[in-house]
Design an enzyme around this catalytic site. Structure first.
Site, mmCIF file in Angstrom:
data_model
loop_
_atom_site.group_PDB
_atom_site.id
_atom_site.type_symbol
_atom_site.label_atom_id
_atom_site.label_comp_id
_atom_site.label_asym_id
_atom_site.label_seq_id
_atom_site.Cartn_x
_atom_site.Cartn_y
_atom_site.Cartn_z
ATOM 1 N N CYS A 140 -14.104 -105.668 -38.483
ATOM 2 C CA CYS A 140 -14.963 -104.738 -39.511
ATOM 3 C C CYS A 140 -15.550 -103.384 -38.873
ATOM 4 O O CYS A 140 -15.313 -102.592 -39.419
ATOM 5 C CB CYS A 140 -15.780 -105.910 -39.767
ATOM 6 S SG CYS A 140 -16.944 -106.402 -38.385
ATOM 7 N N ARG A 168 -24.858 -107.538 -36.081
ATOM 8 C CA ARG A 168 -25.665 -108.805 -36.595
ATOM 9 C C ARG A 168 -25.126 -110.002 -35.621
ATOM 10 O O ARG A 168 -24.268 -110.046 -35.129
ATOM 11 C CB ARG A 168 -25.196 -108.857 -38.249
ATOM 12 C CG ARG A 168 -23.938 -109.156 -38.369
ATOM 13 C CD ARG A 168 -23.669 -110.700 -38.061
ATOM 14 N NE ARG A 168 -22.030 -110.905 -38.480
ATOM 15 C CZ ARG A 168 -21.235 -111.304 -37.334
ATOM 16 N NH1 ARG A 168 -21.563 -111.212 -36.172
ATOM 17 N NH2 ARG A 168 -19.817 -111.564 -37.921
ATOM 18 N N HIS A 194 -14.740 -102.570 -28.752
ATOM 19 C CA HIS A 194 -14.765 -101.786 -29.882
ATOM 20 C C HIS A 194 -14.113 -100.333 -29.712
ATOM 21 O O HIS A 194 -13.124 -100.006 -30.288
ATOM 22 C CB HIS A 194 -15.984 -101.482 -30.738
ATOM 23 C CG HIS A 194 -16.833 -102.838 -30.933
ATOM 24 N ND1 HIS A 194 -17.659 -102.969 -30.291
ATOM 25 C CD2 HIS A 194 -16.540 -103.690 -31.831
ATOM 26 C CE1 HIS A 194 -18.319 -104.101 -30.659
ATOM 27 N NE2 HIS A 194 -17.564 -104.435 -31.380
ATOM 28 N N HIS A 220 -23.555 -105.004 -39.834
ATOM 29 C CA HIS A 220 -23.878 -104.112 -38.573
ATOM 30 C C HIS A 220 -24.569 -102.819 -38.677
ATOM 31 O O HIS A 220 -24.236 -102.305 -39.667
ATOM 32 C CB HIS A 220 -22.192 -104.089 -37.845
ATOM 33 C CG HIS A 220 -21.620 -105.175 -37.726
ATOM 34 N ND1 HIS A 220 -22.133 -106.232 -36.701
ATOM 35 C CD2 HIS A 220 -20.492 -105.846 -38.007
ATOM 36 C CE1 HIS A 220 -21.154 -107.101 -36.739
ATOM 37 N NE2 HIS A 220 -20.151 -106.930 -37.548
ATOM 38 N N GLN A 301 -19.872 -106.898 -42.626
ATOM 39 C CA GLN A 301 -18.836 -107.498 -41.796
ATOM 40 C C GLN A 301 -18.104 -108.366 -42.644
ATOM 41 O O GLN A 301 -16.911 -108.625 -41.889
ATOM 42 C CB GLN A 301 -19.648 -108.430 -40.518
ATOM 43 C CG GLN A 301 -20.318 -109.576 -40.945
ATOM 44 C CD GLN A 301 -21.987 -109.224 -41.571
ATOM 45 O OE1 GLN A 301 -22.214 -108.136 -41.601
ATOM 46 N NE2 GLN A 301 -22.607 -110.373 -41.678
#
Lengths: 337, 337
Positions: A140, A168, A194, A220, A301
């Site tokens: 995501c 989150r 990421h 997020h 997400q």
């Protein structure tokens, strides 16, 4: 009609199944689930043929009074393509099964990039998935970053991106996760995964990412800095981003201050499960200082990868080019806020 | 002995009073409070002469059975310096009173920089407060950034700083504040006030800041990027920061993942109220990529400005130079983890 099997019917799998069912050129040939819980019952009610993801557990479904069409291997055999939406790591275990039946498979972002031929984002590298047997739809957060970076890279060139991802702690149903009342650097060491994951989509992009976890479940939120080669005005960036079908520029007049109101808006709009498939970029936050672009974006997400999975189905089968597929997916789902 | 009066006996004021009382060269000449609540009773128990911050409310203290030494103007007259720790904006209203009694005043970071002669951070610009009548001790976040940026600027030169401040929604006792289960860009527009506030200490520093608010009460956490003129190794930066008395490099072996464990550590160490006067910089997070330094730091919003207020007392009175004052304050309080 493209026969799509979905192995794993949890947060992502059930959403992908519903999205596939809405496509004019696809059908859900079945979904596989490990346990006869509420989601299994709902799948049957929706008319999706239900398969036992672990064959030995077939009797448990029967004991629960849930009709099962067979074991997961029958589903894999019947499908033109399988979307593997199993928990992280299980996809890797399933790979040999997909190969045995010569069925192309799409994995989720929790699997390693090394597992697959191609990591995929529809906006950024759709065509690279053509004819691939194993494709990973990135996570995501990486999806959210790829959608944002693709037009910036194409239009202005990216010198360097620096992103703090305030994540989150867990999804609303993940009651065992934290933190409670804390802000955790996570991971404490840099970079978070990421940045390297974005590089599976944009191999040459210079990006550093920092991750944190907080007591929130809805979305997020990214604090984004992108140093650009050519420096536009903030207004030009807003116009550019507004032209992207999977970016939602949250207008100032909406008075939306966070994820709670974004989800409320999605539910008011009748979105299934309150899903928000688009990146939510706060229009007022888009700022340019020197050669630095800054903005905030929120990422749902549970659902932003759903249209990406649908596009990946067409990409691996060569059923449409990127623009056609994205438009078809968007139209069928109702993407665009 | 320097006679210090404290006007405002809430989160900051009560801590400053206790810190002043510990200094060998200072005494608490009195504290002023608006209401006879639990903090007022505790002040009396500690032996601090208690004054009514609003003179007309004097009878309310008497009705509550709390002994009051007088009205706030008597305190201002008796003090060599007043620390104004009233809620944001009230300090500005009090300025005329301090001027009427020709008593130098220290304000907190919630007041405007325009109110005062000098904005103050002991590490960065102690000497600028000499002989000033009105000095503002900058906010917890600006204090945290100033302590970090000062050695970096002096040693390597700062090309640009970019900081995302993930802020606690409220203090533990602020039960009316949020958010609950959300991540709010706050403010949505850039920059947050922190960047310009850092410029009251470092006028020429190039800094952009982004603020967010999350459901946590214990500490703020900063995701820090500083582009440096001269590029050191991460190890060299760690050594530099370890040499700063008000920076605590959280060692990896401590297994401290967030503010909860930091506060637990402070309480185990016997810190009053579990206070953490130091910036908490995660040692493992200190990283250098190209010319970019990155790190995470946590800032205890209730207490990091406390030693700064103590130093500011000496600074305005010319009672010690920066190094002497910082060392004296640190020794008396026990700063250094």
């Amino acid at each position: 009609m493209i026969k799509v099997g979905i192995n794993g019917y949890g947060t992502i799998g059930k959403r992908v199944a519903d999205a596939v069912a809405l496509q004019p050129d696809m059908e859900v040939v079945g979904v596989a689930k490990t346990r006869p819980n509420f989601e299994a019952e709902t799948a049957v009610e929706k008319g999706y043929p239900l398969y036992a993801a672990i064959e030995e557990r077939l009797p448990r479904f029967e004991e629960a009074g849930i009709e099962v069409a067979g074991g997961v291997e029958e589903l894999v055999e019947a499908a033109d393509v399988v979307v593997d939406a199993c928990p992280s790591g299980i996809g890797a275990e399933n790979k040999a099964m997909y190969e045995a039946y010569d069925t192309p498979a799409l994995y989720q972002g929790g699997e390693s990039a090394d597992l697959v031929d191609v990591s995929f984002n529809a906006r950024a590298n759709y065509s690279e998935a053509a004819d691939a047997d194993h494709v990973r739809v990135v996570s995501c957060n990486t999806t959210g970053l790829s959608r944002l970076l693709a037009p910036l890279q194409e239009t202005y060139g990216v010198k360097k991106a620096r992103v703090t991802l305030v994540r989150r702690g867990g999804d609303p149903g993940q009651t065992g996760r934290g933190p409670i009342n804390d802000i955790l650097p996570n991971p404490v060491t840099l970079p978070s995964h990421h940045g390297p994951d974005v590089n599976t989509i944009f191999p040459d992009l210079n990006i550093d990412t920092l991750g944190m976890k907080v007591p929130a479940t809805l979305m997020h939120t990214h604090s984004v800095n992108v140093q650009l080669e050519e420096v536009p005005t903030a207004e030009a960036v807003r116009d550019l981003l507004a032209g992207e079908s999977r970016l939602f520029l949250v207008p100032e007049r909406f008075d939306i201050d966070g994820a709670g109101k974004l989800k409320e808006y999605a539910m008011d709009r009748g979105r299934p499960r309150g899903d928000i498939w688009e990146n939510c970029v706060w229009e007022e936050s888009v700022s340019v200082e020197d050669d630095d672009l800054y903005l905030f974006q929120a990422i749902h997400q549970e659902s932003d990868v759903v249209p990406e999975n649908v596009d990946a189905v067409r990409a691996v089968l060569g059923a449409a080019d990127a623009d056609e597929s994205i438009e078809r997916t968007n139209d069928a789902l109702g993407v665009g806020l």
